[in-house]
Scaffold this active site. Structure first.
Site, PDB file in Angstrom:
ATOM      1  N   SER A  71      -1.348  -3.151  -0.603  1.00 14.44           N
ATOM      2  CA  SER A  71      -0.033  -2.511  -0.482  1.00 14.44           C
ATOM      3  C   SER A  71       1.067  -3.252  -1.227  1.00 14.44           C
ATOM      4  O   SER A  71       2.119  -2.661  -1.497  1.00 14.44           O
ATOM      5  CB  SER A  71       0.354  -2.382   0.996  1.00 14.44           C
ATOM      6  N   SER A  90       4.884  -3.195   1.844  1.00 14.58           N
ATOM      7  CA  SER A  90       5.487  -1.991   1.260  1.00 14.58           C
ATOM      8  C   SER A  90       7.004  -2.068   1.231  1.00 14.58           C
ATOM      9  O   SER A  90       7.607  -1.944   0.159  1.00 14.58           O
ATOM     10  CB  SER A  90       5.013  -0.747   2.006  1.00 14.58           C
TER      11      SER A  90
END
Length: 547
Positions: free
Chosen positions: A132, A195
Site C-alpha cells: 500500500s 495509504s
C-alpha cells in the site's frame, strides 16, 4: 415476487428465488434498451473540476467488489446478484477479457451521471505484487516507487534514511493545498498508515509511525517520523481516523483507555503533536470520540483533527456506534467543512477492507467494502457532478475468490451446493493463502452453517500463512464528474494522480488551456439555485467560459 425462507436475524437471508419476470425475454430486452439509450446519450464533461474526492478501497479488488455487491443486496433482503453498488452507478464500461477493459458501455441500471472506468496496473518498481505504500505513492504522487516507501521516487531505498533526501515527490493533496484548496484525509486505519501517509509524508519506511518506531541511525541522519510529518509537512484542514498513540509522548494515558498502558503514547521526543498542531492552526479543533465530532459545527472550524483509536479504528462490525464514528459520518463531516472554501477542495477517503482480508475474515472485509460504498453514496448527495470529480479505486487486490457453482440467492458467506472431493462441505468464499489454512486429524475440516457466517469466521486457505497476501491483478478505477473521461483503457496506476491534477488545474497542469478561465469562474460567479433568470444566465455563461 421473491420467496424468502425465514432465518435468524443475525444471519443473511436463506436462498432466494429470482422474480418470475426475469424468465421472460422482454425483461432483459427492456433493460438492455434503456442502458443502450443512456450509453448513446453520453457526453464527456469537459469543464475543469473545482473539487476532487478520491475514494480508495484498500485491497478492494474486483472479486471483493462483486462479493460486496451481493452482500449489500442480501443485507437488504434480496437475492443479492441484482444489487448495484453506488460506485457501480458511476461507470459505463464493459469488461471483455480477463485483465482487459473494453472501451464500451456496460448495461448498468440507470446511472445518475455519465462516467468512464478503466483498469490500472498496480506493480511497483521492485515488486510484481505491490504494497500500500508503493501504490499510494503512485496514485497520489504520480510516480511509481519502491515497495514500503512513502512519497519518494524509485531512487530511494527502503529503510535507508539518507536515500530519501532529494528524492521527495509531492502528492496531489499537497499541491492542491498550495493551489489554495482545502484538503482532508479520512481513513478507518491510523492516519499515519501507508495509504494516507503517502498524501503528506516522505519516508524510507512505511513503518516509521513515530520516532519510537525508527532505528537510531535514521534519527541520527535527520529523518522524521510519519506522525511528525503529518503535522509539519502539509497544512491539512481535516484529519480523521485512528493513530492517537503516535502523537503523544511515552506513557501519556490514552483518553479512551486510560487504564491500559498498551494504549499509551509512544513518542520518545516528549513532543505532544496534537497540542503543537492546535497551537499552530487558528480555528482548529481536536476530538477523539463521536460525541466530540458531532459537536463540531461545520462553519466554526477551519481545521479539524479527530483521532478515534490509539491505532487503527475498529471494523464496522465491531464498532461501538455511540463512541466511534463510521466512515460515512467522517466523510460527511469532512465534506461539510472543506466545501466552504470557494477555491474548492481535495479529499482522500480510505477504508480498511485490506485488514479483513489479511486476517482471512471475509465478512469483515465485505462489510468494510459496503461501508465505503455508503460513503460514496453520501458524498454524492453532498456534492454536485457539475463541479466535483469523484474517483473510486483500489490500491491492490487480494487472493480472495468466490465460486463453487452456487445457486442464485445463495448467501455470499454460505456453502457451495456440493461437497468437495474429500466428501466435506466448503464455503463459496476461499483464499489462496492465509491463516484460514487448517488440517485436523490429517484432513481439511468441513465448513458448516451458521459458523461460516460469523463475522470472525476465517474462510479456508490453500496455503498456510500468518497473514493472507495481496494479489497482483489490475484494479478498477471508477470516475464521475468533470474530466471523468480521462479515466479510460488500461493505464499505469500513477496516471490517476496526473488525471486528477489535470482535471482540477493543479500543478504540473496549472497552466494548461482552460485553467485560467476556470480559476476566474471559481473566484467569481458561484452557481447556486436561484429563481432569477438573470443569475441563471450568468451561471451558464461562467460554466461555458470555464469549459
Amino acid at each position: 415476487g421473491t420467496l424468502r425462507v425465514p432465518s435468524a436475524p443475525t444471519c443473511l437471508p436463506a436462498l432466494l428465488l429470482p422474480p418470475d419476470s426475469e424468465k421472460t425475454p422482454g425483461y432483459w430486452n427492456k433493460g438492455a434498451r434503456r442502458s443502450l439509450e443512456l450509453a448513446l446519450a453520453l457526453q464527456p464533461a469537459a469543464q475543469r473540476a473545482k473539487n476532487i474526492i478520491l475514494f480508495m478501497g484498500d485491497g478492494m479488488g474486483l472479486p471483493t467488489m462483486s462479493a460486496a455487491r451481493i452482500y449489500k443486496g442480501q443485507l437488504a433482503g434480496g437475492s443479492g446478484e441484482e444489487s448495484v453498488l453506488a460506485m457501480e452507478t458511476f461507470p459505463h464500461v464493459a469488461l471483455a477479457k480477463v485483465s482487459v477493459v473494453a472501451l464500451g458501455v456496460a448495461l448498468l441500471p440507470l446511472p445518475e451521471t455519465p462516467l468512464i472506468a478503466a483498469c490500472f496496473q498496480t506493480y511497483t518498481i521492485d515488486r510484481q505484487v505491490p504494497d500500500s505504500a508503493g501504490t499510494g505513492t503512485a496514485y497520489l504522487c504520480g510516480v511509481k516507487a519502491n515497495a514500503k516507501t512513502l512519497g519518494l521516487s524509485g531512487a530511494a531505498i527502503y529503510g535507508k534514511c539518507r536515500t530519501s533526501f532529494g528524492n521527495e515527490v509531492d502528492s496531489i493533496l499537497h499541491r492542491a493545498r498550495l493551489a489554495g484548496k482545502s484538503v482532508g484525509i479520512v481513513t478507518t486505519t491510523r492516519v499515519q498508515h501507508a495509504s494516507p501517509g503517502a498524501a503528506y509524508a516522505h519516508s524510507a519506511s512505511r513503518s516509521w509511525y513515530a520516532d519510537a518506531n525508527m532505528p537510531k541511525e535514521a534519527l541520527r541522519d535527520g529523518c522524521k517520523d510519519i506522525a511528525y510529518q503529518l503535522v509539519h509537512n502539509t497544512d491539512i484542514n481535516v484529519i480523521l481516523g485512528g493513530g492517537r498513540m503516535y502523537m503523544t509522548s511515552k506513557r501519556t494515558p490514552d483518553p479512551e483507555y486510560p487504564e491500559d498502558p498498551a494504549q499509551n503514547g509512544t513518542r520518545k521526543d516528549g513532543v505532544d503533536l496534537i497540542a503543537e498542531w492546535l497551537s499552530a492552526k487558528q480555528g482548529a479543533r481536536y476530538v477523539w470520540d463521536k460525541k466530540g465530532l458531532d459537536a463540531v459545527e461545520d462553519d466554526s472550524v477551519s481545521h479539524l483533527m479527530g483521532l478515534f483509536e490509539p491505532k487503527d479504528m475498529k471494523y464496522e462490525l465491531n464498532r461501538n456506534a455511540s463512541t466511534d464514528p463510521s466512515i460515512v459520518e467522517m466523510t460527511e463531516k469532512a465534506i461539510r467543512i472543506l466545501r466552504r472554501n470557494p477555491n474548492g477542495f481535495f479529499l482522500f477517503v480510505e477504508d480498511e477492507i485490506d485488514h479483513g482480508h489479511h486476517s482471512g475474515r471475509a465478512k469483515q472485509a465485505l462489510m468494510e467494502a459496503v461501508m465505503l460504498d455508503r460513503a460514496v453514496a453520501r458524498a454524492g448527495e453532498l456534492t454536485s457532478p457539475s463541479d466535483t470529480l469523484t474517483v473510486v479505486t483500489a490500491d491492490h487486490s487480494h487472493v480472495f475468490t468466490f465460486g463453487g457453482n452456487t445457486l442464485r440467492g445463495n448467501s455470499i458467506l454460505g456453502l457451495a451446493p456440493k461437497k468437495a472431493k474429500d466428501k466435506r462441505a466448503y464455503t463459496s468464499i476461499l483464499y489462496g493463502n492465509g491463516p484460514g489454512y487448517s488440517i485436523r486429524d490429517g484432513a481439511r475440516p468441513a465448513a458448516s452453517l451458521p459458523a461460516a457466517e460469523d463475522k470472525d469466521y476465517r474462510q479456508q486457505a490453500a496455503v498456510p500463512l500468518e497473514s493472507e497476501t495481496h494479489s497482483g491483478e489490475d484494479v478498477v478505477v471508477l470516475a464521475k464528474g468533470p474530466m471523468a473521461h480521462l479515466f479510460h483503457g488500461v493505464q499505469e496506476q500513477h496516471y490517476i494522480a496526473h488525471a486528477m491534477a489535470y482535471a482540477a488545474c493543479i500543478e504540473p497542469y496549472a497552466a494548461e488551456p482552460g485553467c485560467r478561465a476556470a480559476r476566474r469562474a471559481s473566484h467569481g460567479t458561484q452557481c447556486s439555485p436561484q429563481p432569477l433568470l438573470a443569475l441563471l444566465a450568468l451561471c451558464v455563461a461562467a460554466h461555458m467560459v470555464g469549459g
